[in-house]
Design a protein around this motif. Structure first.
Motif, PDB file in Angstrom:
ATOM      1  N   PRO A   1       0.751  -1.206   0.315  1.00 36.64           N
ATOM      2  CA  PRO A   1       0.008  -0.065  -0.095  1.00 36.64           C
ATOM      3  C   PRO A   1       0.710   1.478   0.131  1.00 36.64           C
ATOM      4  CG  PRO A   1       0.006  -1.065   2.134  1.00 36.64           C
ATOM      5  CD  PRO A   1       0.484  -2.023   1.192  1.00 36.64           C
ATOM      6  N   PHE A   2       2.282   1.305   0.456  1.00 35.76           N
ATOM      7  CA  PHE A   2       2.914   2.248   0.366  1.00 35.76           C
ATOM      8  C   PHE A   2       3.784   2.655  -0.478  1.00 35.76           C
ATOM      9  CE2 PHE A   2       4.757  -0.889   2.992  1.00 35.76           C
ATOM     10  CZ  PHE A   2       6.063  -1.155   2.506  1.00 35.76           C
ATOM     11  N   VAL A   3       3.784   1.787  -1.928  1.00 33.50           N
ATOM     12  CA  VAL A   3       4.603   1.679  -2.840  1.00 33.50           C
ATOM     13  C   VAL A   3       3.625   2.401  -4.176  1.00 33.50           C
ATOM     14  CG1 VAL A   3       5.637   0.491  -4.700  1.00 33.50           C
ATOM     15  CG2 VAL A   3       6.002  -0.048  -2.231  1.00 33.50           C
ATOM     16  N   THR A   4       4.062   3.376  -4.413  1.00 31.00           N
ATOM     17  CA  THR A   4       3.199   4.159  -5.716  1.00 31.00           C
ATOM     18  C   THR A   4       3.203   3.713  -7.009  1.00 31.00           C
ATOM     19  OG1 THR A   4       4.541   6.163  -5.600  1.00 31.00           O
ATOM     20  CG2 THR A   4       2.410   6.092  -4.346  1.00 31.00           C
ATOM     21  N   HIS A   5       4.492   3.204  -7.123  1.00 33.49           N
ATOM     22  CA  HIS A   5       5.038   2.737  -8.771  1.00 33.49           C
ATOM     23  C   HIS A   5       6.118   1.670  -8.467  1.00 33.49           C
ATOM     24  CE1 HIS A   5       6.025   6.882  -8.713  1.00 33.49           C
ATOM     25  NE2 HIS A   5       7.278   6.386  -9.277  1.00 33.49           N
ATOM     26  N   CYS A   6       6.203   0.693  -9.104  1.00 34.85           N
ATOM     27  CA  CYS A   6       7.473  -0.312  -8.694  1.00 34.85           C
ATOM     28  C   CYS A   6       7.504  -0.868 -10.298  1.00 34.85           C
ATOM     29  CB  CYS A   6       6.810  -1.234  -8.032  1.00 34.85           C
ATOM     30  SG  CYS A   6       8.019  -2.727  -7.848  1.00 34.85           S
ATOM     31  N   TYR A   7       8.624  -1.014 -10.890  1.00 40.78           N
ATOM     32  CA  TYR A   7       9.051  -1.497 -12.146  1.00 40.78           C
ATOM     33  C   TYR A   7      10.470  -1.836 -12.210  1.00 40.78           C
ATOM     34  CZ  TYR A   7      10.487   3.374 -12.226  1.00 40.78           C
ATOM     35  OH  TYR A   7      11.178   4.710 -11.841  1.00 40.78           O
ATOM     36  N   GLU A   8      10.531  -2.733 -13.534  1.00 43.01           N
ATOM     37  CA  GLU A   8      11.880  -3.448 -13.674  1.00 43.01           C
ATOM     38  C   GLU A   8      12.602  -2.521 -14.817  1.00 43.01           C
ATOM     39  OE1 GLU A   8      13.709  -7.389 -15.850  1.00 43.01           O
ATOM     40  OE2 GLU A   8      11.670  -6.948 -15.821  1.00 43.01           O
ATOM     41  N   ARG A   9      13.869  -2.319 -14.508  1.00 42.92           N
ATOM     42  CA  ARG A   9      14.768  -1.432 -15.339  1.00 42.92           C
ATOM     43  C   ARG A   9      16.049  -2.201 -15.784  1.00 42.92           C
ATOM     44  NH1 ARG A   9      11.021   1.240 -16.945  1.00 42.92           N
ATOM     45  NH2 ARG A   9      10.715   3.317 -16.715  1.00 42.92           N
ATOM     46  N   PRO A  10      16.651  -2.124 -16.711  1.00 40.94           N
ATOM     47  CA  PRO A  10      17.941  -2.909 -16.958  1.00 40.94           C
ATOM     48  C   PRO A  10      18.975  -2.043 -16.208  1.00 40.94           C
ATOM     49  CG  PRO A  10      17.397  -1.581 -18.764  1.00 40.94           C
ATOM     50  CD  PRO A  10      16.287  -1.145 -17.868  1.00 40.94           C
ATOM     51  N   ARG A  11      19.889  -2.900 -15.769  1.00 37.56           N
ATOM     52  CA  ARG A  11      21.187  -2.806 -14.907  1.00 37.56           C
ATOM     53  C   ARG A  11      22.022  -1.800 -15.882  1.00 37.56           C
ATOM     54  NH1 ARG A  11      20.127  -7.842 -13.513  1.00 37.56           N
ATOM     55  NH2 ARG A  11      19.830  -8.343 -11.467  1.00 37.56           N
ATOM     56  N   ALA A  12      22.807  -1.230 -15.240  1.00 33.62           N
ATOM     57  CA  ALA A  12      23.759  -0.302 -16.428  1.00 33.62           C
ATOM     58  C   ALA A  12      25.273  -0.552 -15.350  1.00 33.62           C
ATOM     59  CB  ALA A  12      23.643   1.308 -16.174  1.00 33.62           C
ATOM     60  N   LEU A  13      25.552  -2.065 -15.794  1.00 36.15           N
ATOM     61  CA  LEU A  13      26.803  -2.459 -15.197  1.00 36.15           C
ATOM     62  C   LEU A  13      27.929  -1.695 -15.809  1.00 36.15           C
ATOM     63  CD1 LEU A  13      25.800  -6.192 -14.876  1.00 36.15           C
ATOM     64  CD2 LEU A  13      25.898  -4.513 -13.165  1.00 36.15           C
ATOM     65  N   PRO A  14      29.161  -1.538 -14.733  1.00 36.37           N
ATOM     66  CA  PRO A  14      29.389  -2.027 -13.746  1.00 36.37           C
ATOM     67  C   PRO A  14      28.752  -0.952 -12.706  1.00 36.37           C
ATOM     68  CG  PRO A  14      31.303  -0.970 -14.568  1.00 36.37           C
ATOM     69  CD  PRO A  14      30.311  -0.856 -15.476  1.00 36.37           C
ATOM     70  N   ASP A  15      28.515   0.004 -12.877  1.00 39.96           N
ATOM     71  CA  ASP A  15      28.347   1.304 -11.912  1.00 39.96           C
ATOM     72  C   ASP A  15      26.581   1.361 -11.180  1.00 39.96           C
ATOM     73  OD1 ASP A  15      30.577   2.147 -12.400  1.00 39.96           O
ATOM     74  OD2 ASP A  15      29.845   3.480 -14.112  1.00 39.96           O
ATOM     75  N   TRP A  16      25.973   0.510 -11.899  1.00 35.90           N
ATOM     76  CA  TRP A  16      24.418   0.453 -11.456  1.00 35.90           C
ATOM     77  C   TRP A  16      23.874  -0.903 -11.625  1.00 35.90           C
ATOM     78  CZ3 TRP A  16      22.239   4.084  -8.828  1.00 35.90           C
ATOM     79  CH2 TRP A  16      20.571   4.098  -8.629  1.00 35.90           C
ATOM     80  N   PRO A  17      23.887  -1.660 -10.423  1.00 33.28           N
ATOM     81  CA  PRO A  17      23.587  -3.060 -10.510  1.00 33.28           C
ATOM     82  C   PRO A  17      22.092  -3.151 -10.383  1.00 33.28           C
ATOM     83  CG  PRO A  17      24.314  -2.581  -8.374  1.00 33.28           C
ATOM     84  CD  PRO A  17      24.571  -1.232  -9.157  1.00 33.28           C
ATOM     85  N   TYR A  18      21.159  -2.219 -10.154  1.00 38.58           N
ATOM     86  CA  TYR A  18      19.803  -2.238  -9.620  1.00 38.58           C
ATOM     87  C   TYR A  18      18.911  -2.884 -10.884  1.00 38.58           C
ATOM     88  CZ  TYR A  18      22.245  -0.097  -5.863  1.00 38.58           C
ATOM     89  OH  TYR A  18      23.336   0.225  -5.029  1.00 38.58           O
ATOM     90  N   ASN A  19      17.775  -3.561 -10.764  1.00 40.83           N
ATOM     91  CA  ASN A  19      16.876  -3.622 -11.820  1.00 40.83           C
ATOM     92  C   ASN A  19      15.496  -3.714 -11.131  1.00 40.83           C
ATOM     93  OD1 ASN A  19      17.296  -6.147  -9.964  1.00 40.83           O
ATOM     94  ND2 ASN A  19      17.166  -7.587 -11.765  1.00 40.83           N
ATOM     95  N   LEU A  20      15.419  -3.434 -10.204  1.00 44.51           N
ATOM     96  CA  LEU A  20      13.870  -3.363  -9.464  1.00 44.51           C
ATOM     97  C   LEU A  20      13.931  -2.057  -8.771  1.00 44.51           C
ATOM     98  CD1 LEU A  20      10.886  -4.535  -8.931  1.00 44.51           C
ATOM     99  CD2 LEU A  20      11.942  -5.550  -7.023  1.00 44.51           C
ATOM    100  N   PHE A  21      12.913  -1.354  -9.000  1.00 46.21           N
ATOM    101  CA  PHE A  21      12.673   0.178  -8.560  1.00 46.21           C
ATOM    102  C   PHE A  21      11.269   0.287  -7.933  1.00 46.21           C
ATOM    103  CE2 PHE A  21      16.030   0.455 -11.491  1.00 46.21           C
ATOM    104  CZ  PHE A  21      16.555   1.464 -11.431  1.00 46.21           C
ATOM    105  N   ALA A  22      11.085   0.906  -6.751  1.00 42.03           N
ATOM    106  CA  ALA A  22      10.036   1.010  -5.910  1.00 42.03           C
ATOM    107  C   ALA A  22       9.999   2.186  -5.301  1.00 42.03           C
ATOM    108  CB  ALA A  22       9.582  -0.012  -5.162  1.00 42.03           C
TER     109      ALA A  22
END
Length: 160
Positions: free
Chosen positions: A91-112
């Protein structure tokens, strides 16, 4: 492809729904349609992928939610659909989505996106997400908002 009436509908809605008890009926009336015809056409536009959704875009700051953090997660690719669905349903997440990683600097693929009245509240909510992700989470971070950006939906160029 959209026809002239679809264009009119999108133009009528791109500024938001009117704040009246029956907003779709009010919009339909201005377009010379009945409410059912408008809703049918909107469903058709959605099913064809012309529009994705009609949703509220609140100003969280005015609602007292002055701490806003985009939580970012590095989770197993094979589990991202299931995990994203679970996190997005909170209930406290307003949007959640997948994004491609930008390795090696940005390993994240799930955003909320998480909102709270202060950073402590946001951190508590982030801890709940951490518990759900468990061992599938290899790395995490949070990016706090420093200002509100203008939010707009679909905009069509005016004719002429």
């Amino acid at each position: 492809m959209i026809d002239a009436k679809d264009r009119e509908i999108i133009e009528a809605l791109q500024g938001g729904l009117p704040l009246v008890p029956a907003p779709y009926a009010a919009v339909a009336e201005t377009l010379g349609l009945d409410e059912d015809a408008l809703l049918f056409r909107l469903a058709e536009l959605k099913s064809r992928g012309v529009i994705r959704r009609i949703a509220a875009a609140p100003n969280h700051y005015k609602l007292g939610m002055t701490a806003n953090g985009m939580t970012v997660w590095d989770v197993e690719d094979s589990q991202i659909a299931e995990l994203g669905t679970r996190i997005g349903a909170l209930p406290f997440v307003t949007h959640c989505y997948e994004r491609p990683r930008a390795l090696p600097d940005w390993p994240y693929n799930l955003f909320a996106m998480v909102h709270g009245s202060d950073r402590d509240e946001v951190e508590e909510k982030r801890a709940e997400i951490t518990a759900i992700l468990g061992e599938t989470c290899r790395a995490k971070d949070i990016l706090y908002s420093t200002r509100i950006l203008k939010k707009t939906g679909l905009r069509l160029k005016t004719k002429g």
